[in-house]
Design an enzyme around this catalytic site. Structure first.
Site, mmCIF file in Angstrom:
data_model
loop_
_atom_site.group_PDB
_atom_site.id
_atom_site.type_symbol
_atom_site.label_atom_id
_atom_site.label_comp_id
_atom_site.label_asym_id
_atom_site.label_seq_id
_atom_site.Cartn_x
_atom_site.Cartn_y
_atom_site.Cartn_z
ATOM 1 N N HIS A 198 0.822 -1.208 0.000
ATOM 2 C CA HIS A 198 0.000 0.000 0.000
ATOM 3 C C HIS A 198 0.856 1.258 0.000
ATOM 4 C CE1 HIS A 198 -3.572 -2.241 0.172
ATOM 5 N NE2 HIS A 198 -3.596 -2.502 1.460
ATOM 6 N N GLU A 442 -0.889 -12.991 -23.871
ATOM 7 C CA GLU A 442 0.050 -13.081 -22.752
ATOM 8 C C GLU A 442 0.588 -14.493 -22.583
ATOM 9 O OE1 GLU A 442 -2.147 -11.644 -19.378
ATOM 10 O OE2 GLU A 442 -4.010 -12.497 -20.134
ATOM 11 N N ASP A 466 2.557 -11.019 -17.884
ATOM 12 C CA ASP A 466 2.441 -12.474 -17.970
ATOM 13 C C ASP A 466 3.178 -13.035 -19.184
ATOM 14 O OD1 ASP A 466 1.160 -13.402 -15.709
ATOM 15 O OD2 ASP A 466 -0.835 -12.908 -16.455
#
Length: 588
Positions: A198, A442, A466
């Protein structure tokens, strides 16, 4: 004496200030046995502390400054949910009542057990959520000790730079936005955290320099130390001498000029020197993020990560809740296109819903995820598709299918879209005639066999994160192989170039929506490969626009040809650095 500390730079920018240490993690915990007669009162003291923190969070939620990032509101909601989680409060009260622990002891004991459970999780996103628990617990401990609001002590004319083991979102808002009679924090340094913490997310959103993962920071720094923080390079210079300080002061001045120049670019179209128009779209996770996209004049939303509506909750969002979220994003964009990716669950994002868990998957990155999961849950999938189609009445919407590997998956998904459309029509609800359907490239198999996909897809979006992982067989959540995760590996670049070329040949638009799209250094290379649509975090759009405005397409094409002819990523990095426009090199 001048020395340097190093960590992970997660939010660009340079700032100069003085250390303000927040060493909550190192507070001693008193282990005081509580008699049977006192246990009820001790349990009530703990519940009262939870209620105090709950009131604090409600106050913060109601008074979040208008300029605070949207992510902050969402994180505050998560922390308020944790305050009501039986796994935290009831378990701690149970330790008081059954084992006679005092409130602080019971609270920390419970938090440590929960933290161990998070540490054992394979999912990196969930591992990072351990810090949410620890941050809430730290807040409750302050309430138990009688401390409420946090205020930064005045230093001198230099702003404070907060140093902590971790910084809770509620604390970030107080230091950055709500410090009364005190200077606002100009930067953050934490010993914990990574790119998805965060601290990192909020620092990037607020445009505040931050470095995380700085081991030993609390042991090496003391309040009042003069420091420089470079949030891009991940460097902290402690007690710089005059020559070093003057050099960084010059960088801060250039940084101010750069921000002013970037702000002036907002209204300019992204057109190369030789007239190539480029579209810069925004990646968003919540409907409120569309405001940030509009603020940087994004061409549209290139990726709405719908799975964030599904995470960290005990039941799935129903069709109406999803529709409301999609509609708000579409309406906020005011006629600019919004590409909504269907739920991409699995790998680093797992559902918490009891009957939808994917426990037992030995390798979630290669398991039932993304489009595979949606096709395995047709009822859930059609509810999402109906919500998207309903939202498409309010503005241009495109549906993006994640992690496709075969034409059969695309055909099956289109069948579900047809059924969802029919169900809405049967209800008498309006549905647009044309909602384009695209696929994310991906998986290397999709890039290699692209000619089979272009006839059945309206557009393509390259998910570089990915694509790199699957091409190089690197688990990007595994720190032991992190050094092998290389966006500039020749095989990765070849697949990206191939996809762009095949899309252009078939007349199918191609965008890049992974981290590579938001890197200004890579912008000329992707342009030279033929890319015309970039999609990235809104905060990155001004920097990428600046890089592209300084480009010539013919020069970018030559750069791409030279890069694609190389087989060593170190040489490729040198070519990209040398090709960076002189004006941008000076700004850096």
């Amino acid at each position: 004496m001048t020395f340097a500390l190093y960590g992970n730079g997660v939010s660009r920018g340079v700032t100069i200030g003085r250390v303000l240490c927040i060493d909550d993690a190192h507070d001693d915990i008193t282990h005081s046995p509580v008699s049977s007669a006192e246990r009820g009162a001790e349990a009530e003291r703990l519940r009262s502390a939870f209620e105090t923190v709950r009131e604090d969070f409600q106050h913060l939620r109601l008074h979040v400054p208008s300029k605070a990032p949207n992510e902050l509101r969402a994180i505050l909601e998560v922390h308020m949910m944790l305050l009501d989680d039986p796994a935290l409060i009831d378990a701690a009260v149970g330790l008081i009542e059954t084992r006679g622990m005092n409130a602080e002891w019971a609270l920390v004991e419970t938090a440590d057990l929960l933290a161990e459970q998070f540490d054992r999780m394979d999912d990196p996103y969930l591992r990072e959520r351990k810090h949410d628990v620890l941050q809430v617990v730290a807040r409750v401990r302050k309430a138990l000790a009688g401390h409420r609001r946090i205020t930064a002590p005045p230093l001198d004319d230099l702003p404070p730079i907060v140093i902590a083991r971790d910084v809770a979102p509620a604390d970030m808002i107080e230091y950055r936005h709500m410090a009364e009679g005190a200077q606002k924090a100009a930067g953050f340094i934490t010993e914990a955290g990574g790119q998805t913490s965060h601290t990192a997310i909020l620092a990037r959103s607020m445009g505040v320099p931050a470095v995380v993962g700085v081991r030993g920071a609390l042991d090496r720094l003391v309040d009042g130390d003069l420091i420089v923080i470079d949030g891009e390079q991940g460097v902290i210079v402690v007690q710089p001498d005059r020559q070093v300080l003057d050099w960084y002061r010059a960088r801060v001045l250039r940084q101010s000029d750069e921000k002013a120049a970037l702000g002036a670019l907002r209204s300019r179209a992204c057109v190369t020197i030789d007239g190539r128009l480029i579209e810069l779209h925004a990646n968003i996770e919540l409907p409120e993020d569309a405001i940030a996209a509009i603020n940087v004049n994004a061409s549209g939303v290139g990726l709405f990560r719908s799975e964030f509506l599904f995470l960290d909750r005990d039941e799935l969002p129903d069709e109406d809740e999803q529709f409301d979220a999609y509609r708000r994003a579409v309406s906020a964009m005011g006629g600019r296109p919004v590409t909504i990716r269907t739920i991409d669950i699995g790998a680093d994002k797992m559902l918490r819903v009891p009957d939808k868990r994917m426990d037992g998957t030995e390798n979630p990155a290669l398991g039932l995820r993304a489009i595979r999961y949606s096709l395995a849950e047709p009822k859930m999938f059609r509810a999402q598709l109906r919500a998207i189609l309903r939202a498409a009445v309010y503005g241009p919407v495109r549906i993006l299918l994640p992690m496709i590997s075969s034409v059969r998956e695309v055909e099956a998904a289109r069948e579900q879209i047809v059924r969802a459309r029919a169900e809405l029509t049967q209800r008498g609800q309006p549905v647009p005639d044309d909602v384009p359907v695209g696929g994310m490239i991906e998986i290397p198999a999709a890039a290699v066999a692209l000619r089979a996909f272009t006839p059945v897809l309206d557009f393509l979006s390259i998910g570089t994160n990915d694509l790199i992982q699957y091409t190089l067989a690197i688990d990007r959540a595994d720190a032991t192989v992190a050094d092998y995760y290389d966006p500039l590996h020749p095989a990765v670049l070849a697949l990206i170039a191939r996809t762009i070329e095949e899309g252009e040949r078939a007349g199918v638009s191609v965008s890049v929506c992974g981290e590579m799209a938001g890197d200004p250094l890579l912008a000329p290379l992707l342009l030279g490969m033929g890319l015309r649509n970039f999609s990235m975090h809104p905060a990155q759009i001004p920097y990428v626009k600046q890089a592209l405005l300084a480009c010539r397409h013919d020069e970018a094409r030559q750069l791409a040809d030279a890069v694609l002819a190389e087989n060593d990523s170190r040489v490729i990095r040198s070519l990209l650095a040398a090709a960076r426009p002189a004006a941008l090199r000076a700004a850096a």
